[in-house]
Design a protein around this motif. Sequence first.
Motif, PDB file in Angstrom:
ATOM      1  N   VAL A 294       0.912  -1.176  -0.005  1.00  0.00           N
ATOM      2  CA  VAL A 294       0.062  -0.126  -0.024  1.00  0.00           C
ATOM      3  C   VAL A 294       0.753   1.284  -0.023  1.00  0.00           C
ATOM      4  O   VAL A 294       0.596   2.219  -0.659  1.00  0.00           O
ATOM      5  CB  VAL A 294      -0.752   0.039   1.245  1.00  0.00           C
ATOM      6  N   VAL A 295       1.850   1.332   0.774  1.00  0.00           N
ATOM      7  CA  VAL A 295       2.643   2.753   1.146  1.00  0.00           C
ATOM      8  C   VAL A 295       3.372   3.004  -0.132  1.00  0.00           C
ATOM      9  O   VAL A 295       3.644   4.364  -0.348  1.00  0.00           O
ATOM     10  CB  VAL A 295       3.538   2.473   2.373  1.00  0.00           C
ATOM     11  N   ALA A 302       5.050   7.688   3.630  1.00  0.00           N
ATOM     12  CA  ALA A 302       3.717   7.783   3.952  1.00  0.00           C
ATOM     13  C   ALA A 302       3.413   6.819   4.989  1.00  0.00           C
ATOM     14  O   ALA A 302       4.031   5.922   5.429  1.00  0.00           O
ATOM     15  CB  ALA A 302       3.009   7.694   2.595  1.00  0.00           C
ATOM     16  N   THR A 303       2.145   6.819   5.654  1.00  0.00           N
ATOM     17  CA  THR A 303       1.663   5.932   6.404  1.00  0.00           C
ATOM     18  C   THR A 303       0.303   5.228   5.611  1.00  0.00           C
ATOM     19  O   THR A 303      -0.079   5.487   4.755  1.00  0.00           O
ATOM     20  CB  THR A 303       1.040   6.532   7.650  1.00  0.00           C
ATOM     21  N   VAL A 304       0.012   3.882   6.458  1.00  0.00           N
ATOM     22  CA  VAL A 304      -1.131   3.124   5.933  1.00  0.00           C
ATOM     23  C   VAL A 304      -2.075   3.048   7.274  1.00  0.00           C
ATOM     24  O   VAL A 304      -1.700   3.140   8.276  1.00  0.00           O
ATOM     25  CB  VAL A 304      -0.382   1.751   5.718  1.00  0.00           C
ATOM     26  N   SER A 305      -3.155   3.302   6.759  1.00  0.00           N
ATOM     27  CA  SER A 305      -4.474   3.093   7.740  1.00  0.00           C
ATOM     28  C   SER A 305      -5.047   1.821   8.211  1.00  0.00           C
ATOM     29  O   SER A 305      -4.740   0.933   7.131  1.00  0.00           O
ATOM     30  CB  SER A 305      -5.405   4.270   7.515  1.00  0.00           C
ATOM     31  N   VAL A 306      -5.719   1.434   9.083  1.00  0.00           N
ATOM     32  CA  VAL A 306      -6.377   0.434   9.347  1.00  0.00           C
ATOM     33  C   VAL A 306      -7.322   0.209   8.034  1.00  0.00           C
ATOM     34  O   VAL A 306      -7.514  -1.053   7.793  1.00  0.00           O
ATOM     35  CB  VAL A 306      -7.253   0.316  10.712  1.00  0.00           C
ATOM     36  N   SER A 307      -8.129   1.138   7.692  1.00  0.00           N
ATOM     37  CA  SER A 307      -8.987   0.792   6.602  1.00  0.00           C
ATOM     38  C   SER A 307      -8.445   0.494   5.157  1.00  0.00           C
ATOM     39  O   SER A 307      -8.978  -0.444   4.617  1.00  0.00           O
ATOM     40  CB  SER A 307     -10.046   2.224   6.451  1.00  0.00           C
ATOM     41  N   ARG A 311      -8.898  -3.227   3.243  1.00  0.00           N
ATOM     42  CA  ARG A 311      -9.072  -3.307   1.929  1.00  0.00           C
ATOM     43  C   ARG A 311      -7.966  -4.229   1.457  1.00  0.00           C
ATOM     44  O   ARG A 311      -8.379  -5.088   0.549  1.00  0.00           O
ATOM     45  CB  ARG A 311      -9.042  -1.793   1.296  1.00  0.00           C
ATOM     46  N   ALA A 312      -6.763  -4.170   1.706  1.00  0.00           N
ATOM     47  CA  ALA A 312      -5.654  -4.802   1.215  1.00  0.00           C
ATOM     48  C   ALA A 312      -5.901  -6.340   1.492  1.00  0.00           C
ATOM     49  O   ALA A 312      -5.657  -7.278   0.818  1.00  0.00           O
ATOM     50  CB  ALA A 312      -4.097  -4.345   1.776  1.00  0.00           C
ATOM     51  N   HIS A 314      -8.731  -7.556   2.028  1.00  0.00           N
ATOM     52  CA  HIS A 314      -9.831  -8.287   1.377  1.00  0.00           C
ATOM     53  C   HIS A 314      -9.436  -8.569  -0.081  1.00  0.00           C
ATOM     54  O   HIS A 314      -9.558  -9.532  -0.603  1.00  0.00           O
ATOM     55  CB  HIS A 314     -11.070  -7.272   1.199  1.00  0.00           C
ATOM     56  N   SER A 315      -8.522  -7.768  -0.730  1.00  0.00           N
ATOM     57  CA  SER A 315      -7.807  -7.823  -2.014  1.00  0.00           C
ATOM     58  C   SER A 315      -6.947  -9.104  -2.113  1.00  0.00           C
ATOM     59  O   SER A 315      -7.209  -9.673  -3.105  1.00  0.00           O
ATOM     60  CB  SER A 315      -7.196  -6.692  -2.432  1.00  0.00           C
ATOM     61  N   GLU A 316      -6.335  -9.307  -0.884  1.00  0.00           N
ATOM     62  CA  GLU A 316      -5.466 -10.476  -0.939  1.00  0.00           C
ATOM     63  C   GLU A 316      -6.157 -11.558  -1.070  1.00  0.00           C
ATOM     64  O   GLU A 316      -5.876 -12.852  -1.796  1.00  0.00           O
ATOM     65  CB  GLU A 316      -4.695 -10.359   0.377  1.00  0.00           C
ATOM     66  N   GLN A 317      -7.607 -11.618  -0.720  1.00  0.00           N
ATOM     67  CA  GLN A 317      -8.181 -13.057  -0.387  1.00  0.00           C
ATOM     68  C   GLN A 317      -8.903 -13.333  -1.863  1.00  0.00           C
ATOM     69  O   GLN A 317      -9.124 -14.279  -2.349  1.00  0.00           O
ATOM     70  CB  GLN A 317      -9.462 -13.065   0.717  1.00  0.00           C
ATOM     71  N   THR A 318      -9.137 -12.105  -2.852  1.00  0.00           N
ATOM     72  CA  THR A 318      -9.602 -12.179  -4.133  1.00  0.00           C
ATOM     73  C   THR A 318      -8.810 -12.165  -5.091  1.00  0.00           C
ATOM     74  O   THR A 318      -9.126 -12.160  -6.212  1.00  0.00           O
ATOM     75  CB  THR A 318     -10.898 -11.319  -4.062  1.00  0.00           C
ATOM     76  N   TYR A 319      -7.585 -11.526  -5.068  1.00  0.00           N
ATOM     77  CA  TYR A 319      -6.622 -11.261  -6.059  1.00  0.00           C
ATOM     78  C   TYR A 319      -5.416 -11.692  -5.523  1.00  0.00           C
ATOM     79  O   TYR A 319      -4.524 -10.687  -5.175  1.00  0.00           O
ATOM     80  CB  TYR A 319      -6.984  -9.700  -6.367  1.00  0.00           C
TER      81      TYR A 319
END
Length: 475
Positions: A294-295, A302-307, A311-312, A314-319
């Motif tokens: 993400v970052v 930059a930082t990465v948020s919990v949200s 999403r990452a 969820h994406s990992e499970q589907t892509y």
Amino acid sequence: MEMLAIPHFASAHVLIVGDVMLDRYWHGSSNRVSPEAPVPIINVSEEEDRPGGAGNVAINIAALGGQVSLVGVVGDDDAGALLKRRLDIAGIRSDFHIAKFKPTITKLRVMSRHQQLLRIDFEEQFDADDNLNLEDKVFPVLPKAKILVLSDYAKGTLQDCQTLIQRAKSFGIPVLVDPKGGDFSRYQGASLLTPNINEFEAVVGHCTSEQDLISKGLQLIAKLELGALLVTRGEMGMTLIRARQPAIHLPARAREVYDVTGAGDTVIAVLASMLGAGQSMPEAVALANLAAGVVVGKMGAATVSVSELRRAIHSEQTYDRGIVSEEQLMHVVEVARANGERIVFTNGCFDIIHAGHVRYLNDARKQGDRLIVALNTDASVTRLKGPNRPINPIDRRMAVLEGLESVDWVVSFDDDTPERLLSRVKPDVLVKGGDYNADQIVGSEIVKAYGGKVKVLRFFENCSTTSIVNRIRQQ
């Protein structure tokens, strides 16, 4: 495979000790060249200041909702005061030793149209006289922390890592180290070391293969009495090495890479937050890998948020597809099988991708849930096809195959046949295109021996890489 869980990071109190710095950005347009010298003129329209180095690690943990204490060294100047204010606003408890005669480390980046045109560093190396009271600031906070992070940028703050590591171990507190330099012995006894591949090879020597990397990693773990070693490898992802446990390879997850600045800070911040919240090392590494993906898609440190992490996940499970190493392939295949997916395997040179290849791979994909394309390396193609092949090098061939919707994973192999790889992967279905019998396919005996299926797919007329090459040469 169960979905990664994001814990309540507020329960993680992380103490960070290391090189803090101020990252300063000047943004502006550039439409003219200076008459004084052949350099662009930047009309600065925006100024931005961010905590950098160990400060960026702290900001990343705070962005996840974790508790952070930060100890470092700054100068007696406006930059140090500004850095302190930025950290206070983020809810970070910082306690700095003031170096009276050295400046706060500041990195000024001049940006135009999202491109870095110039970086100017303001710094002088800190020495023992500059951080004489650092331990006095660390020791009172240490027993309250769940994790100690040493963020080393080789600026001189961490003069005595061993004292900090041994004191943390006496309290049973894990120590995570983002190392720097060619002497890793100063981090002896750490719970986890997180070098990038260049830093790692500078210490252990060049790694010629995945197994060589693991072997040298295990030797380093034994020599320095480390708990674990996480080697970050850029586009090749990450490798977690631990004694008496199988190595874990995680492929890179970035879709687009804009800026790798501070990616290592994000990795160790997520690792510390996850471990501080009671998660296991493999879970912490898996989430850190997603966070890095993400970052690096953002500009600057930059930082990465919990949200974003949700999403990452969820994406990992589907892509989860793309170019992988052999060891990474073994990991993703294991995950796919745990999800009940059928694995299809095919191989070849795929030198010039044509319509026949595309139709063939579409049909191959229909034989199961996941399609692996194993690609002969350049040296292997030359041995099979002659000195004038391949036309396209391995990286280009892999990039084209990765872009096809039918292909899940692309892996290269240097052998003349895919038999060794087939013995490891054990696909449910081995497919090959042509007009021969299934028994004639290389590797068919291996697949049939464990109960797999071998299928011959229809041959597409007038589609041949060799004929295409010959026609081009005739022209």
